[in-house]
Design a protein around this motif. Sequence first.
Motif, PDB file in Angstrom:
ATOM      1  N   ILE A  10      -0.848 -10.641  -6.812  1.00  0.00           N
ATOM      2  CA  ILE A  10      -2.308 -10.527  -6.879  1.00  0.00           C
ATOM      3  C   ILE A  10      -2.927 -11.887  -7.187  1.00  0.00           C
ATOM      4  N   ARG A  11      -2.337 -12.609  -8.139  1.00  0.00           N
ATOM      5  CA  ARG A  11      -2.823 -13.961  -8.462  1.00  0.00           C
ATOM      6  C   ARG A  11      -2.805 -14.834  -7.219  1.00  0.00           C
ATOM      7  N   ASP A  12      -1.689 -14.799  -6.487  1.00  0.00           N
ATOM      8  CA  ASP A  12      -1.576 -15.614  -5.281  1.00  0.00           C
ATOM      9  C   ASP A  12      -2.581 -15.192  -4.218  1.00  0.00           C
ATOM     10  N   ALA A  13      -2.850 -13.899  -4.111  1.00  0.00           N
ATOM     11  CA  ALA A  13      -3.855 -13.427  -3.156  1.00  0.00           C
ATOM     12  C   ALA A  13      -5.226 -13.999  -3.504  1.00  0.00           C
ATOM     13  N   PHE A  14      -5.555 -14.071  -4.783  1.00  0.00           N
ATOM     14  CA  PHE A  14      -6.811 -14.702  -5.190  1.00  0.00           C
ATOM     15  C   PHE A  14      -6.823 -16.185  -4.852  1.00  0.00           C
ATOM     16  N   GLY A  41      -5.646 -17.400  -2.177  1.00  0.00           N
ATOM     17  CA  GLY A  41      -5.735 -17.552  -0.736  1.00  0.00           C
ATOM     18  C   GLY A  41      -4.460 -17.294   0.041  1.00  0.00           C
ATOM     19  N   ILE A  42      -3.401 -16.906  -0.642  1.00  0.00           N
ATOM     20  CA  ILE A  42      -2.159 -16.587   0.062  1.00  0.00           C
ATOM     21  C   ILE A  42      -2.287 -15.187   0.657  1.00  0.00           C
ATOM     22  N   SER A  43      -1.837 -15.046   1.908  1.00  0.00           N
ATOM     23  CA  SER A  43      -2.012 -13.746   2.564  1.00  0.00           C
ATOM     24  C   SER A  43      -0.814 -13.297   3.392  1.00  0.00           C
ATOM     25  N   ARG A  44       0.096 -14.193   3.704  1.00  0.00           N
ATOM     26  CA  ARG A  44       1.241 -13.836   4.556  1.00  0.00           C
ATOM     27  C   ARG A  44       2.506 -13.663   3.732  1.00  0.00           C
ATOM     28  N   PHE A  45       3.344 -12.760   4.223  1.00  0.00           N
ATOM     29  CA  PHE A  45       4.609 -12.465   3.556  1.00  0.00           C
ATOM     30  C   PHE A  45       5.378 -13.746   3.249  1.00  0.00           C
ATOM     31  N   SER A  46       5.539 -14.597   4.251  1.00  0.00           N
ATOM     32  CA  SER A  46       6.323 -15.830   4.069  1.00  0.00           C
ATOM     33  C   SER A  46       5.703 -16.749   3.024  1.00  0.00           C
ATOM     34  N   GLN A  47       4.378 -16.778   2.941  1.00  0.00           N
ATOM     35  CA  GLN A  47       3.703 -17.610   1.931  1.00  0.00           C
ATOM     36  C   GLN A  47       3.969 -17.074   0.524  1.00  0.00           C
ATOM     37  N   PHE A  48       3.865 -15.751   0.370  1.00  0.00           N
ATOM     38  CA  PHE A  48       4.151 -15.151  -0.940  1.00  0.00           C
ATOM     39  C   PHE A  48       5.597 -15.457  -1.331  1.00  0.00           C
ATOM     40  N   LEU A 105       4.752  -5.445  -2.200  1.00  0.00           N
ATOM     41  CA  LEU A 105       3.608  -5.427  -1.281  1.00  0.00           C
ATOM     42  C   LEU A 105       3.313  -4.006  -0.814  1.00  0.00           C
ATOM     43  N   ARG A 106       4.352  -3.242  -0.489  1.00  0.00           N
ATOM     44  CA  ARG A 106       4.159  -1.845  -0.073  1.00  0.00           C
ATOM     45  C   ARG A 106       3.458  -1.053  -1.176  1.00  0.00           C
ATOM     46  N   ASP A 107       3.918  -1.227  -2.420  1.00  0.00           N
ATOM     47  CA  ASP A 107       3.326  -0.500  -3.549  1.00  0.00           C
ATOM     48  C   ASP A 107       1.866  -0.899  -3.770  1.00  0.00           C
ATOM     49  N   LEU A 108       1.560  -2.188  -3.614  1.00  0.00           N
ATOM     50  CA  LEU A 108       0.170  -2.644  -3.799  1.00  0.00           C
ATOM     51  C   LEU A 108      -0.729  -2.135  -2.684  1.00  0.00           C
ATOM     52  N   VAL A 109      -0.191  -2.013  -1.479  1.00  0.00           N
ATOM     53  CA  VAL A 109      -0.964  -1.422  -0.377  1.00  0.00           C
ATOM     54  C   VAL A 109      -1.184   0.063  -0.655  1.00  0.00           C
ATOM     55  N   GLU A 110      -0.123   0.773  -1.070  1.00  0.00           N
ATOM     56  CA  GLU A 110      -0.252   2.202  -1.381  1.00  0.00           C
ATOM     57  C   GLU A 110      -1.232   2.447  -2.523  1.00  0.00           C
ATOM     58  N   ALA A 111      -1.301   1.521  -3.481  1.00  0.00           N
ATOM     59  CA  ALA A 111      -2.227   1.653  -4.615  1.00  0.00           C
ATOM     60  C   ALA A 111      -3.654   1.266  -4.229  1.00  0.00           C
ATOM     61  N   ASP A 158      -5.957 -15.973  12.044  1.00  0.00           N
ATOM     62  CA  ASP A 158      -5.854 -17.025  13.066  1.00  0.00           C
ATOM     63  C   ASP A 158      -5.637 -16.454  14.470  1.00  0.00           C
ATOM     64  N   GLY A 159      -5.674 -15.139  14.605  1.00  0.00           N
ATOM     65  CA  GLY A 159      -5.518 -14.509  15.906  1.00  0.00           C
ATOM     66  C   GLY A 159      -4.081 -14.348  16.360  1.00  0.00           C
ATOM     67  N   SER A 160      -3.119 -14.763  15.544  1.00  0.00           N
ATOM     68  CA  SER A 160      -1.712 -14.616  15.919  1.00  0.00           C
ATOM     69  C   SER A 160      -1.290 -13.159  15.784  1.00  0.00           C
ATOM     70  N   ALA A 161      -0.053 -12.876  16.143  1.00  0.00           N
ATOM     71  CA  ALA A 161       0.459 -11.506  16.104  1.00  0.00           C
ATOM     72  C   ALA A 161       0.824 -11.058  14.689  1.00  0.00           C
ATOM     73  N   TYR A 162       0.749 -11.959  13.724  1.00  0.00           N
ATOM     74  CA  TYR A 162       1.110 -11.617  12.351  1.00  0.00           C
ATOM     75  C   TYR A 162       0.061 -10.724  11.704  1.00  0.00           C
ATOM     76  N   GLN A 163       0.484 -10.091  10.605  1.00  0.00           N
ATOM     77  CA  GLN A 163      -0.463  -9.359   9.772  1.00  0.00           C
ATOM     78  C   GLN A 163      -0.558 -10.081   8.443  1.00  0.00           C
ATOM     79  N   GLU A 164      -1.686  -9.914   7.793  1.00  0.00           N
ATOM     80  CA  GLU A 164      -1.911 -10.541   6.499  1.00  0.00           C
ATOM     81  C   GLU A 164      -2.219  -9.475   5.460  1.00  0.00           C
ATOM     82  N   TYR A 165      -1.939  -9.802   4.224  1.00  0.00           N
ATOM     83  CA  TYR A 165      -2.287  -8.949   3.095  1.00  0.00           C
ATOM     84  C   TYR A 165      -3.572  -9.493   2.490  1.00  0.00           C
ATOM     85  N   VAL A 166      -4.583  -8.633   2.424  1.00  0.00           N
ATOM     86  CA  VAL A 166      -5.872  -9.049   1.878  1.00  0.00           C
ATOM     87  C   VAL A 166      -6.244  -8.141   0.705  1.00  0.00           C
TER      88      VAL A 166
END
Length: 151
Positions: A29-33, A35-42, A57-63, A73-81
Amino acid sequence: MKRKSFREAECPVARTLDAIGDWWSLLIIRDAFDGISRFSQFQQNLGIAKGMLTTRLRDLVEAGVLALAPASDGSAYQEYVLTEKGRRLFLVIVSLRQWGEDHLYQADEPRSTLVETNTNHPVSRLELSSLSGKKLAWEETRVVAAQRRSS
């Protein structure tokens, strides 16, 4: 050992810890604040194992704290926001930061500083206040137990 769930606890602190109470989740959560959003960045920033990160990440999405979104950036990746619910944790993260600054560093030890974007000035200390604006210490508060609903 199976972890005890506090999802149905009467205490709001217990329910909160059930949703976000381990250190990996709070650091994500700290990292998301920050500006980190991609799995590899986390993973790179935290040095966390992929399986552990996937679970957190799954648990935080479920919560409802994070949501998956198409990459900005329009790439095929997904980001966590951060969701609105997640953004409401900002004061929790700031409170943990300020407690750590007060109790876990030597006076002359270097550390990062949280500053206001527009002025670059450090943010003020968090304080609890009454509805009238009076600053409150913990001794000036109490918890009123929940009233059971009769069936």
